[in-house]
Scaffold this motif. Structure first.
Motif, mmCIF file in Angstrom:
data_model
loop_
_atom_site.group_PDB
_atom_site.id
_atom_site.type_symbol
_atom_site.label_atom_id
_atom_site.label_comp_id
_atom_site.label_asym_id
_atom_site.label_seq_id
_atom_site.Cartn_x
_atom_site.Cartn_y
_atom_site.Cartn_z
ATOM 1 N N ASP A 4 48.595 -4.788 15.883
ATOM 2 C CA ASP A 4 49.485 -5.551 15.002
ATOM 3 C C ASP A 4 49.995 -4.627 13.895
ATOM 4 O O ASP A 4 49.484 -4.636 12.781
ATOM 5 C CB ASP A 4 48.683 -6.734 14.424
ATOM 6 N N VAL A 5 51.013 -3.813 14.228
ATOM 7 C CA VAL A 5 51.363 -2.689 13.351
ATOM 8 C C VAL A 5 52.564 -2.932 12.426
ATOM 9 O O VAL A 5 52.913 -2.056 11.631
ATOM 10 C CB VAL A 5 51.651 -1.403 14.166
ATOM 11 N N ASN A 47 58.118 -11.529 20.088
ATOM 12 C CA ASN A 47 56.686 -11.782 20.253
ATOM 13 C C ASN A 47 56.386 -12.897 21.244
ATOM 14 O O ASN A 47 55.234 -13.162 21.549
ATOM 15 C CB ASN A 47 56.045 -12.120 18.898
ATOM 16 N N SER A 48 57.427 -13.590 21.753
ATOM 17 C CA SER A 48 57.201 -14.650 22.747
ATOM 18 C C SER A 48 57.735 -14.160 24.090
ATOM 19 O O SER A 48 58.080 -12.989 24.229
ATOM 20 C CB SER A 48 57.915 -15.938 22.325
ATOM 21 N N SER A 70 40.484 -14.286 17.278
ATOM 22 C CA SER A 70 40.856 -14.367 18.691
ATOM 23 C C SER A 70 42.357 -14.087 18.822
ATOM 24 O O SER A 70 43.034 -13.791 17.843
ATOM 25 C CB SER A 70 40.501 -15.754 19.222
ATOM 26 N N HIS A 71 42.885 -14.220 20.054
ATOM 27 C CA HIS A 71 44.274 -13.844 20.319
ATOM 28 C C HIS A 71 45.280 -14.722 19.569
ATOM 29 O O HIS A 71 45.134 -15.933 19.517
ATOM 30 C CB HIS A 71 44.549 -13.950 21.820
ATOM 31 N N THR A 72 46.296 -14.104 19.001
ATOM 32 C CA THR A 72 47.408 -14.848 18.407
ATOM 33 C C THR A 72 48.672 -14.022 18.518
ATOM 34 O O THR A 72 48.615 -12.792 18.613
ATOM 35 C CB THR A 72 47.130 -15.192 16.925
ATOM 36 N N ARG A 73 49.809 -14.707 18.547
ATOM 37 C CA ARG A 73 51.089 -13.998 18.547
ATOM 38 C C ARG A 73 51.801 -14.184 17.208
ATOM 39 O O ARG A 73 53.017 -14.051 17.117
ATOM 40 C CB ARG A 73 51.968 -14.479 19.706
ATOM 41 N N CYS A 74 51.030 -14.507 16.194
ATOM 42 C CA CYS A 74 51.577 -14.607 14.844
ATOM 43 C C CYS A 74 51.175 -13.339 14.092
ATOM 44 O O CYS A 74 50.021 -13.207 13.680
ATOM 45 C CB CYS A 74 51.009 -15.839 14.141
ATOM 46 N N PRO A 75 52.084 -12.381 13.946
ATOM 47 C CA PRO A 75 51.685 -11.109 13.325
ATOM 48 C C PRO A 75 51.347 -11.273 11.844
ATOM 49 O O PRO A 75 51.840 -12.182 11.181
ATOM 50 C CB PRO A 75 52.904 -10.207 13.516
ATOM 51 N N GLU A 111 59.912 -15.467 16.840
ATOM 52 C CA GLU A 111 59.566 -16.771 17.401
ATOM 53 C C GLU A 111 58.187 -17.186 16.884
ATOM 54 O O GLU A 111 57.227 -16.411 16.979
ATOM 55 C CB GLU A 111 59.529 -16.703 18.934
ATOM 56 N N LEU A 112 58.101 -18.408 16.372
ATOM 57 C CA LEU A 112 56.818 -18.917 15.872
ATOM 58 C C LEU A 112 56.550 -20.303 16.456
ATOM 59 O O LEU A 112 57.434 -21.161 16.447
ATOM 60 C CB LEU A 112 56.832 -18.959 14.341
ATOM 61 N N TRP A 113 55.328 -20.485 16.965
ATOM 62 C CA TRP A 113 54.926 -21.777 17.528
ATOM 63 C C TRP A 113 54.567 -22.723 16.382
ATOM 64 O O TRP A 113 54.108 -22.289 15.313
ATOM 65 C CB TRP A 113 53.722 -21.595 18.444
ATOM 66 N N GLU A 114 54.754 -24.021 16.638
ATOM 67 C CA GLU A 114 54.571 -25.025 15.584
ATOM 68 C C GLU A 114 53.217 -24.954 14.867
ATOM 69 O O GLU A 114 53.169 -25.103 13.650
ATOM 70 C CB GLU A 114 54.803 -26.422 16.173
#
Lengths: 211, 226
Positions: free
Chosen positions: B6-7, A168-169, B155-160, B217-220
């Motif tokens: 986000d499936v 995802n990154s 809004s946009h996020t990359r945390c599913p 991958e997860l941002w802080e």
């Protein structure tokens, strides 16, 4: 504390969606060429690069080298893309960080992007349609064994752990499959021919499993 | 945003489509390759960046998303973003596309060998998300247990969705990377990024999964310590 939500973008004009996509693509191409943002030869080159220069054959060469050169394997697992660049392969510029995850007799890795279609273009080229499909992206995260068995005839025993990597990154993942048994006498080129695209995504498995 | 993109973990999509395109060509039609070039032109010229592009795709209605072929959705997003950047005018584009479709207008041709290398340099910068020397010490280190915050931003996020609220273990620290949630909305800032491993049973319940682990991958800002 609720953060301020930005305004969502405007709903696109549905009329453009009604036109044939080929004509739309050529219309936008024309405007960009006239604006000096794009050129006809740049478009042709992008297409021919993906059609003949970047693709799973690059990943296969990387895997074959890793199978025959332990130092190279270490560098590949440690540094990814710079180890790929050591080989004289066409490295696609878009992918800057590559992580290679290694299969073992008791571990099997499989790669997905659940939110869109991130894929290691540099080593595998553009993804196949199924990789981009909701059917794959939805199921491989919770039922990887059933999906691999039903869709790819890859039947993994319970002795093998299945680890899923959701990219995802901007970090991209590729699987380093195991070297199949009985391949001791083969050259690096011959070994590369054994490496399938699907084994580097992780939906197929090369090599044995722990008993 | 909680969109149709986000499936992860959704059911009933059934069988996979056929294994196409194959090694011979990654495109079903040549215009798909043109869309790939238009996309690179947008990134490389700075008309838009990756997070903005993804957010644009996510704002398509779920029905359109599911029923429209991949590169056609990309084309719709790229058109909107070039329009938003002021490079093209949507009405003019529509008129021209209709004329090309009707065979009344030719595609403009012009050669410039400098174009592609310049664009690819811009593309490279867009994909380079790591920012060295920014932000202080990362809050977590390898082996720490972390819980994903249960946030549902529109809004946009990359945390599913499927990892939210779940507890995992930090497997690796990845350095400081551009934070997509802010970047998609015009604020470029970087945050520490971690690879986090979850037991599959933690994500889905033991009875609902046949996997062992999931890495993501997860941002802080997505994480709390446990």
């Amino acid at each position: 504390m609720a953060e301020e939500t930005p305004e969502p973008p405007e709903t696109p004009n549905p009329d453009l969606r009604d036109v044939d996509p080929e004509a739309r693509a050529r219309a936008l191409q024309s405007v960009l060429v006239e604006e000096g943002i794009l050129s006809t030869d740049a478009v042709d080159e992008v297409i021919s690069t993906y059609e003949s220069d970047v693709g799973p054959m690059n990943g296969a060469r990387v895997v074959a080298r890793a199978w025959t050169d332990p130092d190279y394997r270490e560098r590949l697992l440690e540094e990814g893309i710079s180890a790929v660049a050591e080989l004289d392969v066409e490295v696609n510029d878009e992918v800057m960080e590559l992580r290679v995850v290694e299969n073992a007799p008791d571990v099997h890795n499989v790669v997905v992007c659940t939110l869109c279609s991130c894929y290691p273009w540099a080593v595998l080229g553009l993804p196949p349609t199924w990789y981009k499909s909701p059917a794959y992206r939805s199921r491989v995260v919770d039922e990887p064994r059933a999906l691999l068995r039903e869709e790819f005839d890859t039947d993994l025993p319970d002795s093998v752990d299945v680890e899923v990597w959701d990219s995802n990154s901007e970090i991209r993942y590729m699987v380093l499959p195991q070297r199949p048994e009985g391949t001791d006498g083969l050259s690096e080129d011959e070994l590369a021919e054994l490496v399938t695209r699907n084994s580097m995504i992780g939906v197929e498995r090369l090599g044995g499993v722990e008993a | 945003m909680d969109g149709i993109h986000d499936v992860g973990g959704m059911d009933s999509f059934r069988r996979l489509p056929p294994d196409q395109p194959d090694d011979a060509s990654p495109f079903h039609h040549e215009w798909e390759g043109v869309v790939q070039a238009l996309y690179l032109a947008g990134l490389g010229s700075g008309a838009f960046h990756l997070d903005r592009f993804r957010y644009e795709l996510e704002t398509h209605e779920p029905e359109y998303h599911l029923e429209t072929p991949y590169y056609e959705r990309w084309l719709t997003a790229v058109e909107s973003l070039f329009d938003e950047a002021g490079v093209v005018d949507r009405e003019e584009l529509l008129e021209r596309a209709r004329a090309i479709e009707a065979g009344e207008r030719e595609v403009t041709e012009e050669t410039d060998p400098e174009r592609l290398p310049e664009l690819l340099e811009g593309v490279r910068e867009v994909y380079m998300s790591e920012r060295e020397g920014e932000v202080g010490k990362p809050a977590f280190s390898e082996g720490d247990r972390v819980r994903v915050r249960k946030e549902h931003p529109s809004s946009h996020t990359r945390c599913p969705r499927y990892v939210r609220g779940c507890v995992g273990e930090v497997a690796s620290y990845r350095g400081v990377h551009v934070f997509p949630d802010a970047n998609a909305h015009g604020e470029e800032r970087a945050e520490p990024l971690y690879n986090v491993r979850f037991d599959s049973g933690e994500l889905w319940g033991e009875a609902n999964t046949d996997g062992d682990g999931l890495h993501i991958e997860l941002w802080e800002p997505y994480l709390d310590s446990v």
